[in-house]
Write a protein that holds these residues in place. Structure first.
Motif, PDB file in Angstrom:
ATOM      1  N   THR A  82       9.685 -47.558  -5.376  1.00 47.53           N
ATOM      2  CA  THR A  82       8.920 -47.937  -4.321  1.00 47.53           C
ATOM      3  C   THR A  82       7.310 -47.371  -4.209  1.00 47.53           C
ATOM      4  O   THR A  82       6.436 -48.279  -4.036  1.00 47.53           O
ATOM      5  CB  THR A  82       9.452 -47.517  -2.917  1.00 47.53           C
ATOM      6  N   PHE A  83       7.341 -46.386  -5.058  1.00 49.64           N
ATOM      7  CA  PHE A  83       5.846 -45.591  -5.089  1.00 49.64           C
ATOM      8  C   PHE A  83       5.815 -45.366  -6.662  1.00 49.64           C
ATOM      9  O   PHE A  83       5.855 -44.266  -6.997  1.00 49.64           O
ATOM     10  CB  PHE A  83       5.781 -44.511  -4.117  1.00 49.64           C
ATOM     11  N   PRO A  84       5.826 -46.121  -7.463  1.00 51.62           N
ATOM     12  CA  PRO A  84       5.836 -45.896  -8.828  1.00 51.62           C
ATOM     13  C   PRO A  84       4.602 -45.300  -9.430  1.00 51.62           C
ATOM     14  O   PRO A  84       4.652 -44.479 -10.543  1.00 51.62           O
ATOM     15  CB  PRO A  84       6.022 -47.304  -9.390  1.00 51.62           C
ATOM     16  N   ARG A  85       3.447 -45.219  -8.890  1.00 54.96           N
ATOM     17  CA  ARG A  85       2.547 -44.177  -9.200  1.00 54.96           C
ATOM     18  C   ARG A  85       2.631 -42.885  -9.201  1.00 54.96           C
ATOM     19  O   ARG A  85       2.015 -42.293 -10.236  1.00 54.96           O
ATOM     20  CB  ARG A  85       1.021 -44.822  -8.394  1.00 54.96           C
ATOM     21  N   ALA A  86       3.499 -42.384  -8.357  1.00 54.67           N
ATOM     22  CA  ALA A  86       3.626 -41.046  -8.114  1.00 54.67           C
ATOM     23  C   ALA A  86       4.632 -40.460  -8.953  1.00 54.67           C
ATOM     24  O   ALA A  86       5.738 -41.216  -9.477  1.00 54.67           O
ATOM     25  CB  ALA A  86       4.116 -40.802  -6.810  1.00 54.67           C
ATOM     26  N   GLN A  87       4.294 -38.911  -9.565  1.00 60.67           N
ATOM     27  CA  GLN A  87       5.446 -38.704 -10.118  1.00 60.67           C
ATOM     28  C   GLN A  87       6.508 -37.943  -9.002  1.00 60.67           C
ATOM     29  O   GLN A  87       5.993 -37.380  -8.119  1.00 60.67           O
ATOM     30  CB  GLN A  87       4.977 -37.145 -11.075  1.00 60.67           C
ATOM     31  N   THR A  88       7.718 -37.881  -9.255  1.00 63.31           N
ATOM     32  CA  THR A  88       8.519 -37.380  -8.293  1.00 63.31           C
ATOM     33  C   THR A  88       9.268 -36.363  -8.859  1.00 63.31           C
ATOM     34  O   THR A  88       9.897 -36.399  -9.957  1.00 63.31           O
ATOM     35  CB  THR A  88       9.713 -38.449  -7.972  1.00 63.31           C
ATOM     36  N   PHE A  89       9.461 -35.208  -8.030  1.00 59.52           N
ATOM     37  CA  PHE A  89      10.427 -33.997  -8.457  1.00 59.52           C
ATOM     38  C   PHE A  89      11.263 -33.628  -7.189  1.00 59.52           C
ATOM     39  O   PHE A  89      11.021 -33.885  -5.858  1.00 59.52           O
ATOM     40  CB  PHE A  89       9.287 -32.650  -8.186  1.00 59.52           C
ATOM     41  N   VAL A  90      12.588 -33.002  -7.596  1.00 57.96           N
ATOM     42  CA  VAL A  90      13.385 -32.756  -6.762  1.00 57.96           C
ATOM     43  C   VAL A  90      13.479 -31.198  -6.637  1.00 57.96           C
ATOM     44  O   VAL A  90      13.858 -30.593  -7.980  1.00 57.96           O
ATOM     45  CB  VAL A  90      14.664 -33.504  -7.121  1.00 57.96           C
ATOM     46  N   CYS A  91      13.427 -30.494  -5.381  1.00 60.86           N
ATOM     47  CA  CYS A  91      13.593 -29.143  -5.510  1.00 60.86           C
ATOM     48  C   CYS A  91      14.005 -28.557  -4.293  1.00 60.86           C
ATOM     49  O   CYS A  91      14.017 -29.246  -3.235  1.00 60.86           O
ATOM     50  CB  CYS A  91      12.314 -28.425  -6.112  1.00 60.86           C
ATOM     51  N   SER A  92      14.004 -27.210  -4.023  1.00 57.03           N
ATOM     52  CA  SER A  92      14.060 -26.662  -2.805  1.00 57.03           C
ATOM     53  C   SER A  92      12.967 -25.427  -2.831  1.00 57.03           C
ATOM     54  O   SER A  92      13.220 -24.435  -3.698  1.00 57.03           O
ATOM     55  CB  SER A  92      15.579 -25.796  -2.697  1.00 57.03           C
ATOM     56  N   VAL A  93      12.004 -25.657  -2.012  1.00 61.72           N
ATOM     57  CA  VAL A  93      11.045 -24.628  -2.050  1.00 61.72           C
ATOM     58  C   VAL A  93      11.436 -23.348  -1.523  1.00 61.72           C
ATOM     59  O   VAL A  93      11.074 -22.212  -1.730  1.00 61.72           O
ATOM     60  CB  VAL A  93       9.660 -25.152  -1.559  1.00 61.72           C
TER      61      VAL A  93
END
Length: 358
Positions: A177-188
């Motif tokens: 849906t938002f292909p321009r952004a880099q996506t990260f999965v984490c727990s801050v």
């Protein structure tokens, strides 16, 4: 800037990144932002020893000159190498109104990092159609989606609290849906998976940042549906009480009353400072109508007094938020409560100081 909707974990992310940098010898200055005064975020970050400036009365885009003043104040006080700024959780269009002006007018003073936008998986899954459940109205959702649309880096936060299958579906949908952004999965909160995101932020590579196409009438209408409440309360008791449990009970009481009035909680944050000289706080966070109070930090012992700060954001009439908060505070067992300060409002129409689209 570390943005994202209310309750996404921005303040925890700022604290985690600030500690990461400080431990590596980088001096940091933090800038918090809110529509009104009496911020839990400022209290929390200062309690961790960071240099913090607070901008109130509007978002960075509308208080751009105050953002510059805050940076100057921090520079004089602690000479930071890097600023971390947390915009208001209902704010968007930050590339055109903050990043571009900083680079193009004040490029001799600032290098601007990519814009990060954090998301809460449960809320994002509902808004993006991956899960059922109550969500915000269409106009508030418009603001939420615009935040994701302009992000350079999208951070799917709280991976410690959600099943991997949901996180994988969410990351995939965001990528489509938002292909321009880099996506990260984490727990801050836990520090899981944050290193790759930190590296992307600190690369300072925001060359592909693009301004939004945005309808300011819809944006203003969406923000205006949100109620804002900040208050400060002094608590006293004849015998020591469990401040941590008091905050948890209060959060549940406020949530239940907001839900009973038909409101939708965006985020409820509270701190209790015993003022005992230890610098410790009790910190509780609650996201959504079906969320449970999360005791993020704890007082070490029972207390007989303390300063309570409440920040409540919800899709609801601000007068209702005041009524339910007063009722819940008054209902606390075993303590006397004195309300020192209370503000409630709806955000006004955003009127940026600058807006640059190219």
């Amino acid at each position: 800037m570390i943005g994202g909707f209310l309750g996404a974990g921005k303040t925890t992310a700022v604290a985690r990144l600030a500690r990461h940098l400080t431990d590596r010898g980088t001096r940091v200055g933090l800038i918090c932002n809110d529509q009104s005064s009496g911020l839990v975020d400022t209290v929390l970050l200062r309690s961790k020893g960071f240099s913090v400036e607070e901008i109130t009365g509007g978002c960075f885009c509308c208080r751009f000159n105050s953002l510059l003043d805050a940076a100057d104040n921090l520079r004089r006080a602690s000479a930071p190498d890097l600023f971390l700024a947390e915009p208001v959780g209902s704010c968007t269009d930050l590339i055109a109104t903050v990043s571009y002006p900083l680079r193009r007018i004040y490029g001799d003073r600032f290098t601007v990092a990519p814009l990060s936008v954090l998301i809460d998986p449960a809320r994002a899954a509902r808004i993006l159609g991956l899960a059922e459940g109550r969500s915000f109205s269409e106009k508030v959702t418009y603001v939420y989606r615009k935040q994701l649309e302009e992000a350079d880096l999208i951070v799917v936060n709280k991976c410690d609290a959600h099943p991997p299958a949901l996180l994988e579906r969410l990351a995939s949908t965001i990528g489509d849906t938002f292909p321009r952004a880099q996506t990260f999965v984490c727990s801050v909160k836990e520090g899981t998976g944050v290193d790759a995101w930190f590296d992307a932020v600190l690369s300072m590579d925001s060359r592909d940042s693009r301004p939004l196409e945005i309808d300011y009438d819809r944006y203003a209408e969406g923000e205006a549906l949100l109620g804002w409440l900040n208050c400060t309360v002094q608590l006293e008791a004849d015998a020591p009480f469990d401040g941590n449990q008091t905050l948890v009970d209060l959060a549940s009481g406020i949530r239940d009353r907001v839900v009973a009035q038909g409101g939708d909680i965006a985020h409820l944050k509270m701190t209790l400072d015993s003022r005992d000289g230890t610098g410790t706080l009790s910190v509780v966070s609650l996201v959504g109508n079906d969320g449970e109070p999360d005791l993020r930090e704890s007082l070490l012992d029972r207390v007989d007094r303390g300063e309570l700060v409440i920040n409540l954001r919800a899709e609801a009439d601000p007068a209702v938020l005041e009524s339910v908060t007063r009722e819940a505070v008054t209902s606390l067992s075993g303590v006397r409560a004195t309300m020192e300060h209370l503000e409630q409002l709806r955000p006004g129409r955003p009127v940026p100081t600058h807006r640059m689209t190219q």
